[in-house]
Design a protein around this motif. Structure first.
Motif, PDB file in Angstrom:
ATOM      1  N   ASN A  90       0.822  -1.212   0.000  1.00  0.00           N
ATOM      2  CA  ASN A  90       0.000   0.000   0.000  1.00  0.00           C
ATOM      3  C   ASN A  90       0.857   1.264   0.000  1.00  0.00           C
ATOM      4  O   ASN A  90       0.537   2.250  -0.674  1.00  0.00           O
ATOM      5  CB  ASN A  90      -0.924  -0.001   1.214  1.00  0.00           C
ATOM      6  CG  ASN A  90      -2.010  -1.059   1.103  1.00  0.00           C
ATOM      7  OD1 ASN A  90      -2.310  -1.537   0.010  1.00  0.00           O
ATOM      8  ND2 ASN A  90      -2.593  -1.441   2.222  1.00  0.00           N
ATOM      9  N   LYS A  91       1.949   1.239   0.758  1.00  0.00           N
ATOM     10  CA  LYS A  91       2.846   2.400   0.764  1.00  0.00           C
ATOM     11  C   LYS A  91       3.482   2.591  -0.605  1.00  0.00           C
ATOM     12  O   LYS A  91       3.629   3.727  -1.086  1.00  0.00           O
ATOM     13  CB  LYS A  91       3.926   2.220   1.833  1.00  0.00           C
ATOM     14  CG  LYS A  91       4.859   3.406   1.963  1.00  0.00           C
ATOM     15  CD  LYS A  91       5.893   3.187   3.060  1.00  0.00           C
ATOM     16  CE  LYS A  91       6.845   4.387   3.150  1.00  0.00           C
ATOM     17  NZ  LYS A  91       7.873   4.185   4.205  1.00  0.00           N
ATOM     18  N   LYS A 143       1.033   4.250  -2.899  1.00  0.00           N
ATOM     19  CA  LYS A 143       0.917   5.689  -2.650  1.00  0.00           C
ATOM     20  C   LYS A 143       2.078   6.454  -3.294  1.00  0.00           C
ATOM     21  O   LYS A 143       1.883   7.529  -3.871  1.00  0.00           O
ATOM     22  CB  LYS A 143       0.878   5.951  -1.149  1.00  0.00           C
ATOM     23  CG  LYS A 143      -0.385   5.456  -0.466  1.00  0.00           C
ATOM     24  CD  LYS A 143      -0.351   5.743   1.030  1.00  0.00           C
ATOM     25  CE  LYS A 143      -1.611   5.223   1.713  1.00  0.00           C
ATOM     26  NZ  LYS A 143      -1.581   5.465   3.183  1.00  0.00           N
ATOM     27  N   LEU A 144       3.278   5.888  -3.189  1.00  0.00           N
ATOM     28  CA  LEU A 144       4.433   6.546  -3.807  1.00  0.00           C
ATOM     29  C   LEU A 144       4.297   6.589  -5.327  1.00  0.00           C
ATOM     30  O   LEU A 144       4.624   7.600  -5.961  1.00  0.00           O
ATOM     31  CB  LEU A 144       5.714   5.810  -3.410  1.00  0.00           C
ATOM     32  CG  LEU A 144       6.116   5.896  -1.931  1.00  0.00           C
ATOM     33  CD1 LEU A 144       7.318   5.005  -1.654  1.00  0.00           C
ATOM     34  CD2 LEU A 144       6.428   7.337  -1.540  1.00  0.00           C
ATOM     35  N   GLU A 195      11.403   0.936  -1.611  1.00  0.00           N
ATOM     36  CA  GLU A 195      10.213   0.304  -1.046  1.00  0.00           C
ATOM     37  C   GLU A 195       9.908  -1.019  -1.738  1.00  0.00           C
ATOM     38  O   GLU A 195       9.484  -1.989  -1.093  1.00  0.00           O
ATOM     39  CB  GLU A 195       9.017   1.256  -1.185  1.00  0.00           C
ATOM     40  CG  GLU A 195       7.712   0.731  -0.616  1.00  0.00           C
ATOM     41  CD  GLU A 195       7.744   0.528   0.883  1.00  0.00           C
ATOM     42  OE1 GLU A 195       6.895  -0.227   1.403  1.00  0.00           O
ATOM     43  OE2 GLU A 195       8.628   1.114   1.549  1.00  0.00           O
TER      44      GLU A 195
END
Length: 341
Positions: A79-80, A83-84, A144
Motif C-alpha cells: 500500500n505504501k 501511494k508513492l 520500497e
C-alpha cells in the motif's frame, strides 16, 4: 381461469429463462479468454513455520487440485508503494504540463511556489523542481519495492491461484477447501483493473469485525439520521437563528433574507446530506474490506437503496399515517369514543 393464467405465466417464464441461459452460454463460449476466468483469490492461508506462503499455497493445491492447478501469485502489502507510485504519477503530470507550457513560450521558464497549493512559499523553476521530486520519488519507490520483496512481514496470507481450465477454477471457487471454514477461503478473482488493492492484506478476523461495525453504523445512520438533520433544520429557521444569534435579527428581518431562510434553509441540510450520502456509503464499503471496485459500488448502491426505501418511502408513509391519526385524536371530542377498526 386462475390456474390457466398461472400455468401460462410459468410456461412463458420457463421459455424466457431457456432463451436467456442459451444466450449467456453462447456469450461465454464466444468470449475471449481472460485471466480472471482462470484465477481464484485465496485468503486466510494458514501459516507454516517450515514453508513460505507461496510454497504453502503451491503444496496445498498440488495435493488437492493436481490436475488443474497451474501457478500462484502471493499478495504483498504494498500500500505504501502504491501511494508513492500515485504521487510520482501526479508529479509527472505536472511536469508534462509545465514542459508543454514552456515549449509554447521558450522566452520564459515556468515558475511555481513550493508552499501550500502553490499560493505561498519560495519561487522555483517548475520543471527543475518536478524533475527533482520525480527522481526522489523514483528512488523511494525502488527502495520500497526491494523492502516489500525481502520483508517477510509484507507477505500476506492471500494469493491469486491460476488454473489450467475454467472448470478447475470454478470448482475451487465454489467449494470449501478445508475442514476449518475460516481458512483457505476461495472466491472468484476480480479482473485486474477491478481489484481494490488496499483491502487485500486485511485479515479474515478483521473483516468480520469491520463488517459488523459497519452494519451497526448503517443501522444508526438509517434510522436515526433525522435527529441531527432536524436539529440543523431547527437552527436554520428564523426562530432558531434569532435564539442562537440575536445580533443577526436586523439582517433576518430584511424581506429578501427572510424569504431565503424560510424557503431554502430548512431543506438545505437534508439536501446536502443526501448529496454526500453516496460518498459516505462508499467509505463504509471500503472499510468493510471488499476486494473489488465493482463490489464496493454494489454494496454502496444497495445501502443507498435501503436508505431511501426506509426513510423516503416507508418513513413518509408511517409519518403521514401517524400525523393523520394524531390529528384525528386532537380534533375528536372528549365525550366520543374512538371507532374500532
Amino acid at each position: 381461469m386462475a390456474y390457466a393464467f398461472t400455468f401460462w405465466t410459468c410456461f412463458v417464464l420457463l421459455k424466457e429463462y431457456e432463451t436467456v441461459a442459451s444466450m449467456r452460454l453462447h456469450f461465454l463460449a464466444s468470449e475471449k479468454r481472460r485471466p480472471d476466468q482462470f484465477t481464484v483469490l485465496v485468503r486466510n492461508v494458514p501459516p507454516d513455520p517450515d514453508e513460505s506462503v507461496s510454497e504453502t499455497v503451491e503444496h496445498f493445491f498440488l495435493v488437492n487440485h493436481p490436475d488443474t492447478y497451474l501457478t500462484n501469485q502471493v499478495v504483498c502489502n504494498a500500500n505504501k508503494l502504491a501511494k508513492l507510485v500515485k504521487q510520482r504519477k501526479k508529479k509527472q503530470n505536472w511536469l508534462d504540463y509545465y514542459q508543454l507550457k514552456y515549449s509554447r513560450n521558450n522566452a520564459q521558464r515556468p515558475i511555481m511556489k513550493t508552499g501550500f497549493l502553490g499560493l505561498c512559499g519560495k519561487k522555483v523553476d517548475a520543471i527543475e523542481h518536478h524533475e527533482a521530486e520525480i527522481g526522489k520519488l523514483s528512488k523511494e519507490i525502488a527502495e520500497e519495492r526491494e523492502r516489500v520483496k525481502k520483508d517477510p512481514k509484507a507477505i500476506m496470507p492471500a494469493a491469486f491461484v491460476s488454473f489450467k481450465s475454467r472448470w478447475g477454477a470454478a470448482v475451487c471457487a465454489q467449494t470449501q477447501q478445508s475442514r476449518d471454514p475460516t481458512s483457505w477461503l476461495t472466491e472468484w478473482a476480480p479482473e485486474p483493473c477491478d481489484v481494490y488493492w488496499p483491502n487485500l492484506p486485511i485479515p479474515y478476523v478483521s473483516l468480520a469485525i469491520r463488517r459488523l461495525i459497519m452494519a451497526v453504523a448503517f443501522f444508526f445512520l438509517t434510522f436515526f439520521f433525522m435527529i441531527p438533520i432536524a436539529s440543523v433544520q431547527a437552527l436554520a429557521s428564523i426562530e432558531g437563528l434569532e435564539k442562537v444569534a440575536p445580533f443577526l435579527k436586523p439582517i433576518i428581518d430584511m424581506k429578501f433574507i427572510k424569504s431565503v431562510i424560510q424557503g431554502i434553509l430548512p431543506g438545505l441540510a437534508l439536501k446536502l446530506f443526501l448529496i454526500f450520502l453516496p460518498a459516505i456509503l462508499m467509505i463504509m464499503a471500503k472499510f468493510e474490506g471488499f476486494t473489488s471496485k465493482s463490489s464496493l459500488e454494489r454494496r454502496a448502491a444497495t445501502r443507498y437503496y435501503l436508505f431511501n426505501l426506509v426513510n423516503v418511502f416507508l418513513g413518509s408513509i408511517v409519518a403521514g399515517s401517524a400525523l393523520e391519526q394524531l390529528n384525528t385524536f386532537i380534533k375528536q371530542s372528549a365525550n366520543e369514543y374512538p371507532e374500532r377498526f
